[in-house]
Design a protein around this motif. Structure first.
Motif, PDB file in Angstrom:
ATOM      1  N   PRO A   1       0.782  -1.219  -0.028  1.00  0.00           N
ATOM      2  CA  PRO A   1       0.153   0.004  -0.021  1.00  0.00           C
ATOM      3  C   PRO A   1       0.761   1.457  -0.305  1.00  0.00           C
ATOM      4  O   PRO A   1       2.225   1.151   0.534  1.00  0.00           O
ATOM      5  N   LEU A   2       0.467   2.217  -0.759  1.00  0.00           N
ATOM      6  CA  LEU A   2       0.897   3.548  -0.467  1.00  0.00           C
ATOM      7  C   LEU A   2      -0.088   4.433   0.451  1.00  0.00           C
ATOM      8  O   LEU A   2      -1.382   4.512   0.140  1.00  0.00           O
ATOM      9  N   GLY A   3       0.211   5.141   1.476  1.00  0.00           N
ATOM     10  CA  GLY A   3      -0.562   6.038   2.309  1.00  0.00           C
ATOM     11  C   GLY A   3      -1.208   4.890   3.147  1.00  0.00           C
ATOM     12  O   GLY A   3      -0.741   3.897   3.614  1.00  0.00           O
ATOM     13  N   PRO A   4      -2.324   5.281   3.748  1.00  0.00           N
ATOM     14  CA  PRO A   4      -3.241   6.678   3.576  1.00  0.00           C
ATOM     15  C   PRO A   4      -2.451   7.638   4.328  1.00  0.00           C
ATOM     16  O   PRO A   4      -1.803   7.794   5.289  1.00  0.00           O
ATOM     17  N   LEU A   5      -2.547   8.896   3.533  1.00  0.00           N
ATOM     18  CA  LEU A   5      -2.026  10.232   4.005  1.00  0.00           C
ATOM     19  C   LEU A   5      -3.318  11.084   3.943  1.00  0.00           C
ATOM     20  O   LEU A   5      -4.264  10.915   3.177  1.00  0.00           O
ATOM     21  N   SER A   6      -3.374  11.896   4.854  1.00  0.00           N
ATOM     22  CA  SER A   6      -4.363  13.015   4.762  1.00  0.00           C
ATOM     23  C   SER A   6      -4.174  14.410   5.393  1.00  0.00           C
ATOM     24  O   SER A   6      -2.968  14.609   6.201  1.00  0.00           O
TER      25      SER A   6
ATOM     26  N   LEU B   1      -8.653  11.683  -2.675  1.00  0.00           N
ATOM     27  CA  LEU B   1     -10.185  11.974  -2.540  1.00  0.00           C
ATOM     28  C   LEU B   1     -10.345  13.257  -1.697  1.00  0.00           C
ATOM     29  O   LEU B   1      -9.670  13.539  -0.653  1.00  0.00           O
ATOM     30  N   LEU B   2     -11.279  14.226  -2.113  1.00  0.00           N
ATOM     31  CA  LEU B   2     -11.565  15.231  -1.504  1.00  0.00           C
ATOM     32  C   LEU B   2     -13.079  15.248  -0.702  1.00  0.00           C
ATOM     33  O   LEU B   2     -13.884  15.186  -1.556  1.00  0.00           O
ATOM     34  N   THR B   3     -13.070  15.379   0.609  1.00  0.00           N
ATOM     35  CA  THR B   3     -14.254  15.364   1.071  1.00  0.00           C
ATOM     36  C   THR B   3     -14.506  16.822   1.709  1.00  0.00           C
ATOM     37  O   THR B   3     -13.732  17.252   2.582  1.00  0.00           O
ATOM     38  N   GLU B   4     -15.821  17.247   1.524  1.00  0.00           N
ATOM     39  CA  GLU B   4     -16.198  18.565   2.226  1.00  0.00           C
ATOM     40  C   GLU B   4     -16.437  18.249   3.800  1.00  0.00           C
ATOM     41  O   GLU B   4     -16.899  17.083   4.425  1.00  0.00           O
ATOM     42  N   GLN B   5     -15.810  19.266   4.477  1.00  0.00           N
ATOM     43  CA  GLN B   5     -15.928  19.056   5.983  1.00  0.00           C
ATOM     44  C   GLN B   5     -16.224  20.554   6.528  1.00  0.00           C
ATOM     45  O   GLN B   5     -16.299  21.495   5.785  1.00  0.00           O
TER      46      GLN B   5
ATOM     47  N   PHE C   1     -15.038  22.538   8.326  1.00  0.00           N
ATOM     48  CA  PHE C   1     -13.713  23.638   8.406  1.00  0.00           C
ATOM     49  C   PHE C   1     -13.321  24.007   6.844  1.00  0.00           C
ATOM     50  O   PHE C   1     -12.726  24.805   6.636  1.00  0.00           O
ATOM     51  N   GLY C   2     -13.760  23.087   6.018  1.00  0.00           N
ATOM     52  CA  GLY C   2     -13.394  23.170   4.634  1.00  0.00           C
ATOM     53  C   GLY C   2     -13.222  21.930   3.771  1.00  0.00           C
ATOM     54  O   GLY C   2     -14.169  21.280   3.453  1.00  0.00           O
ATOM     55  N   THR C   3     -12.038  21.196   3.426  1.00  0.00           N
ATOM     56  CA  THR C   3     -11.671  20.152   2.775  1.00  0.00           C
ATOM     57  C   THR C   3     -10.824  19.371   3.491  1.00  0.00           C
ATOM     58  O   THR C   3      -9.756  19.606   4.006  1.00  0.00           O
ATOM     59  N   ARG C   4     -11.084  17.851   3.504  1.00  0.00           N
ATOM     60  CA  ARG C   4     -10.076  16.832   3.681  1.00  0.00           C
ATOM     61  C   ARG C   4      -9.524  16.193   2.365  1.00  0.00           C
ATOM     62  O   ARG C   4     -10.463  15.529   1.622  1.00  0.00           O
ATOM     63  N   LEU C   5      -8.231  16.558   2.170  1.00  0.00           N
ATOM     64  CA  LEU C   5      -7.596  15.592   1.027  1.00  0.00           C
ATOM     65  C   LEU C   5      -6.962  14.452   1.544  1.00  0.00           C
ATOM     66  O   LEU C   5      -6.161  14.603   2.462  1.00  0.00           O
ATOM     67  N   GLU C   6      -7.166  13.240   1.177  1.00  0.00           N
ATOM     68  CA  GLU C   6      -6.733  12.072   1.378  1.00  0.00           C
ATOM     69  C   GLU C   6      -6.266  11.397   0.309  1.00  0.00           C
ATOM     70  O   GLU C   6      -6.523  11.337  -0.906  1.00  0.00           O
ATOM     71  N   TYR C   7      -5.045  10.631   0.684  1.00  0.00           N
ATOM     72  CA  TYR C   7      -4.263   9.882  -0.679  1.00  0.00           C
ATOM     73  C   TYR C   7      -4.202   8.470   0.009  1.00  0.00           C
ATOM     74  O   TYR C   7      -4.032   8.170   1.125  1.00  0.00           O
ATOM     75  N   THR C   8      -4.342   7.445  -1.030  1.00  0.00           N
ATOM     76  CA  THR C   8      -4.219   6.224  -1.143  1.00  0.00           C
ATOM     77  C   THR C   8      -3.708   5.660  -2.432  1.00  0.00           C
ATOM     78  O   THR C   8      -3.803   6.388  -3.218  1.00  0.00           O
TER      79      THR C   8
ATOM     80  N   VAL D   1       4.280  13.044  -2.117  1.00  0.00           N
ATOM     81  CA  VAL D   1       2.840  13.374  -2.011  1.00  0.00           C
ATOM     82  C   VAL D   1       2.662  14.426  -0.681  1.00  0.00           C
ATOM     83  O   VAL D   1       2.005  15.223  -0.781  1.00  0.00           O
ATOM     84  N   THR D   2       3.360  14.105   0.456  1.00  0.00           N
ATOM     85  CA  THR D   2       3.480  14.955   1.445  1.00  0.00           C
ATOM     86  C   THR D   2       3.891  16.479   1.233  1.00  0.00           C
ATOM     87  O   THR D   2       3.042  17.228   1.689  1.00  0.00           O
TER      88      THR D   2
END
Length: 193
Positions: free
Chosen positions: A46-51, A136-140, A142-149, A175-176
């Motif tokens: 696997p790569l990630g997960p990172l967020s 993946l970009l999800t609305e939160q 406060f703004g946006t959570r950007l996740e990487y896998t 990616v970081t």
């Protein structure tokens, strides 16, 4: 010249040539100039997960991710990314990543955009035979959570697994770095921190 001297000279020449070939093969593999895809002994990791949390709207973050591929890239981005072919929602791009000293790895990837919540990457040519990734970009609130896998695949069993671990570390650091740059610019554009 005696027989022992000729044998010693011949052995030295063979050793030097073998060392030169090994060094050239290593440099070719590291920089992705000589991609190796044997399809034998494939190991996946696997790569990630990172967020990262970004204090900006999802559309702003998405636009920043898509800009180098679908829009006008800044000079700094053009030094790292060259778009080889572009469509309305997909691009074929060469990515340059510093490896060590003046060594630079060049990978070629397809990049597909699904507005406003997803960016997918698939390796075409690189230092390993297989990489697929997604942002993946999800609305939160406060703004946006950007996740990487993603996942990275190498050949040749344990040797490939060792190589994959070395490549994965650099891949995830890149990616970081991207996450930090996107967060900084998105928050600068929207005036939020």
């Amino acid at each position: 010249m005696g027989r022992k001297s000729r044998i010693l000279t011949g052995s030295l020449a063979v050793t030097t040539a073998a060392g030169g070939l090994a060094a050239g093969a290593y440099l070719g593999l590291v920089t992705a100039a000589i991609p190796l895809d044997l399809g034998v002994g494939r190991r996946m990791r696997p790569l990630g997960p990172l967020s990262v949390d970004v204090w900006a709207p999802r559309e702003v973050v998405f636009d920043l991710l898509a800009e180098p591929y679908l829009g006008r890239a800044t000079r700094a981005i053009r030094e790292k990314v060259t778009v080889l072919e572009r469509g309305s929602d997909m691009a074929l791009a060469a990515h340059r990543t510093p490896v060590r000293g003046r060594l630079v790895a060049t990978t070629v990837e397809t990049v597909r955009f699904t507005r406003p919540d997803r960016v997918d990457f698939r390796l075409v040519r690189g230092p390993v035979p297989h990489v697929v990734e997604r942002f993946l970009l999800t609305e939160q609130p406060f703004g946006t959570r950007l996740e990487y896998t993603g996942e990275l695949g190498t050949d040749l069993w344990a040797v490939g697994e060792w190589w994959g671990a070395a490549v994965a570390g650099r891949w995830e650091r890149a990616v970081t770095d991207t996450f930090h740059a996107v967060r900084t610019e998105a928050e600068r554009r929207t005036g939020r921190h």
